[in-house]
Design a protein around this motif. Structure first.
Motif, PDB file in Angstrom:
ATOM      1  N   THR A  80      -1.554   4.079  10.046  1.00 49.66           N
ATOM      2  CA  THR A  80      -3.466   4.087  10.096  1.00 49.66           C
ATOM      3  C   THR A  80      -3.702   2.935   8.816  1.00 49.66           C
ATOM      4  O   THR A  80      -4.627   1.897   9.396  1.00 49.66           O
ATOM      5  CB  THR A  80      -4.008   5.361   9.192  1.00 49.66           C
ATOM      6  OG1 THR A  80      -3.740   5.456   8.035  1.00 49.66           O
ATOM      7  CG2 THR A  80      -3.744   6.260  10.435  1.00 49.66           C
ATOM      8  N   THR A  81      -2.815   2.368   8.430  1.00 48.60           N
ATOM      9  CA  THR A  81      -2.921   0.766   6.928  1.00 48.60           C
ATOM     10  C   THR A  81      -2.405   0.192   7.774  1.00 48.60           C
ATOM     11  O   THR A  81      -2.808  -0.932   8.148  1.00 48.60           O
ATOM     12  CB  THR A  81      -1.569   1.566   6.555  1.00 48.60           C
ATOM     13  OG1 THR A  81      -2.130   2.438   5.598  1.00 48.60           O
ATOM     14  CG2 THR A  81      -1.633   0.343   5.371  1.00 48.60           C
ATOM     15  N   LEU A  82      -1.248  -0.094   9.004  1.00 48.29           N
ATOM     16  CA  LEU A  82      -0.256  -0.943   9.378  1.00 48.29           C
ATOM     17  C   LEU A  82      -1.555  -1.158  10.515  1.00 48.29           C
ATOM     18  O   LEU A  82      -1.542  -2.122  11.007  1.00 48.29           O
ATOM     19  CB  LEU A  82       0.910  -0.566  10.030  1.00 48.29           C
ATOM     20  CG  LEU A  82       1.595  -1.228  11.486  1.00 48.29           C
ATOM     21  CD1 LEU A  82       1.826  -2.749  10.176  1.00 48.29           C
ATOM     22  CD2 LEU A  82       2.844  -0.528  11.970  1.00 48.29           C
TER      23      LEU A  82
ATOM     24  N   LEU B 205     -11.826   3.345   7.353  1.00 48.97           N
ATOM     25  CA  LEU B 205     -10.991   2.822   5.981  1.00 48.97           C
ATOM     26  C   LEU B 205     -10.256   1.359   5.933  1.00 48.97           C
ATOM     27  O   LEU B 205     -10.969   1.183   5.275  1.00 48.97           O
ATOM     28  CB  LEU B 205     -10.789   3.820   4.594  1.00 48.97           C
ATOM     29  CG  LEU B 205     -12.109   5.097   4.491  1.00 48.97           C
ATOM     30  CD1 LEU B 205     -11.148   5.670   3.854  1.00 48.97           C
ATOM     31  CD2 LEU B 205     -13.274   4.027   3.437  1.00 48.97           C
ATOM     32  N   ARG B 206      -9.580   1.218   6.699  1.00 52.46           N
ATOM     33  CA  ARG B 206      -9.504   0.375   6.768  1.00 52.46           C
ATOM     34  C   ARG B 206      -9.606  -0.622   7.967  1.00 52.46           C
ATOM     35  O   ARG B 206      -9.772  -1.520   7.487  1.00 52.46           O
ATOM     36  CB  ARG B 206      -7.582   0.281   7.339  1.00 52.46           C
ATOM     37  CG  ARG B 206      -6.967   1.344   6.854  1.00 52.46           C
ATOM     38  CD  ARG B 206      -6.613   0.494   5.563  1.00 52.46           C
ATOM     39  NE  ARG B 206      -5.504   1.716   4.760  1.00 52.46           N
ATOM     40  CZ  ARG B 206      -5.162   1.420   3.344  1.00 52.46           C
ATOM     41  NH1 ARG B 206      -5.859   0.991   2.888  1.00 52.46           N
ATOM     42  NH2 ARG B 206      -4.251   1.954   2.694  1.00 52.46           N
ATOM     43  N   LEU B 207     -10.418  -0.508   8.488  1.00 51.84           N
ATOM     44  CA  LEU B 207     -10.966  -1.070   9.348  1.00 51.84           C
ATOM     45  C   LEU B 207     -12.590  -1.760   9.168  1.00 51.84           C
ATOM     46  O   LEU B 207     -13.032  -2.780   8.694  1.00 51.84           O
ATOM     47  CB  LEU B 207     -12.116  -0.640  10.666  1.00 51.84           C
ATOM     48  CG  LEU B 207     -10.863  -0.337  12.061  1.00 51.84           C
ATOM     49  CD1 LEU B 207     -11.502   0.716  12.915  1.00 51.84           C
ATOM     50  CD2 LEU B 207     -10.291  -1.800  12.784  1.00 51.84           C
TER      51      LEU B 207
ATOM     52  N   ALA C 242       0.847  -1.097   0.278  1.00 49.85           N
ATOM     53  CA  ALA C 242       0.233   0.032   0.152  1.00 49.85           C
ATOM     54  C   ALA C 242       0.938   1.485  -0.039  1.00 49.85           C
ATOM     55  O   ALA C 242       0.906   2.402  -1.026  1.00 49.85           O
ATOM     56  CB  ALA C 242      -1.364  -0.595   1.489  1.00 49.85           C
ATOM     57  N   THR C 243       2.427   1.346   0.655  1.00 53.48           N
ATOM     58  CA  THR C 243       2.805   2.721   0.804  1.00 53.48           C
ATOM     59  C   THR C 243       3.646   2.895  -0.353  1.00 53.48           C
ATOM     60  O   THR C 243       3.671   3.416  -0.555  1.00 53.48           O
ATOM     61  CB  THR C 243       3.495   1.871   1.867  1.00 53.48           C
ATOM     62  OG1 THR C 243       3.099   1.706   3.270  1.00 53.48           O
ATOM     63  CG2 THR C 243       4.483   3.484   2.074  1.00 53.48           C
TER      64      THR C 243
END
Length: 233
Positions: free
Chosen positions: A170-172, A142-144, A101-102
């Motif tokens: 936030t992604t991690l 949005l990730r959850l 994603a990064t």
């Protein structure tokens, strides 16, 4: 044929070429639940023989899939839980998904151009509006709760001034719950397959599978107040 010289065109052609290749290789057949079940013994053998190298290969494949937005991420997450166990499978998948994603986030402007947000449609505009209001909370949300495609959530923040550190964190942390649920399901699938080819309810409903079902239920319940909050905002 000038359009072939653009970065976007080359990226699209690369993705299409990979998708076509997947249709004619064993990997494409493996990226399904049935294919995963049929290949379990061979894959377990690879992990047992090669250990760390197998884990590195899994992470590299996952990063590749996420970076090009290819289908199969869910099956790969199940495979991670089945082959490495729920805990290690979750750790490997979270690391790989975050790296993939990064990479997309960092390369978004170069690949799609500075005006890409205007061309990505209404969903991208809605994501951008939420990010501009409250970046950290909305990105975690949005990730959850995957309301939008993972690839789109990776791209849009690059055009909203989100700092790389905020995006990575936030992604991690945001993908951990969902990844754990699917890794538990994969571990449960592996336990059921190890028990024999003829399934019954007691074989399928392993502790890992029950944990996965409870986790999915918890995420669904969590989504209700979060959706209400951001709808109200």
């Amino acid at each position: 044929m000038n359009w072939l010289k653009s970065r976007q065109a080359r990226l699209v052609l690369l993705v299409l070429a990979v998708l076509v290749a997947l249709q004619f290789t064993p990997l494409g057949q493996w990226l399904s639940v049935d294919g995963l079940a049929r290949s379990r013994e061979a894959l377990v053998g690879v992990v047992e023989r090669h250990g760390p190298l197998a884990a590195i290969g899994y992470v590299a494949l996952y990063v590749f899939v996420i970076s090009l937005a290819l289908p199969g991420a869910t099956i790969l997450t199940l495979a991670g839980g089945m082959l490495f166990g729920a805990a290690l499978g979750t750790a490997l998948t979270v690391a790989a998904a975050t790296v993939g994603a990064t990479l997309v986030f960092l390369l978004a402007r170069r690949l799609f151009g500075a005006d890409a947000l205007e061309r990505l449609g209404g969903a991208a505009e809605r994501i951008a509006a939420g990010i501009r209001r409250e970046a950290v909370s909305y990105l975690l949300f949005l990730r959850l709760v995957p309301l939008f495609p993972f690839f789109l959530v990776n791209i849009v923040p690059a055009f909203c001034g989100v700092r790389p550190k905020v995006f990575v964190l936030t992604t991690l942390f945001g993908i951990v719950p969902g990844t754990l649920v699917y890794s538990l399901a994969g571990a449960g699938l592996g336990a059921a397959l190890a028990a024999g080819s003829s399934f019954d309810v007691s074989q399928v409903l392993t502790p890992q599978m029950l944990g996965a079902l409870l986790g999915l239920g918890a995420l669904a319940l969590l989504a209700i107040p979060l959706r209400r909050r951001f709808a109200r905002d």
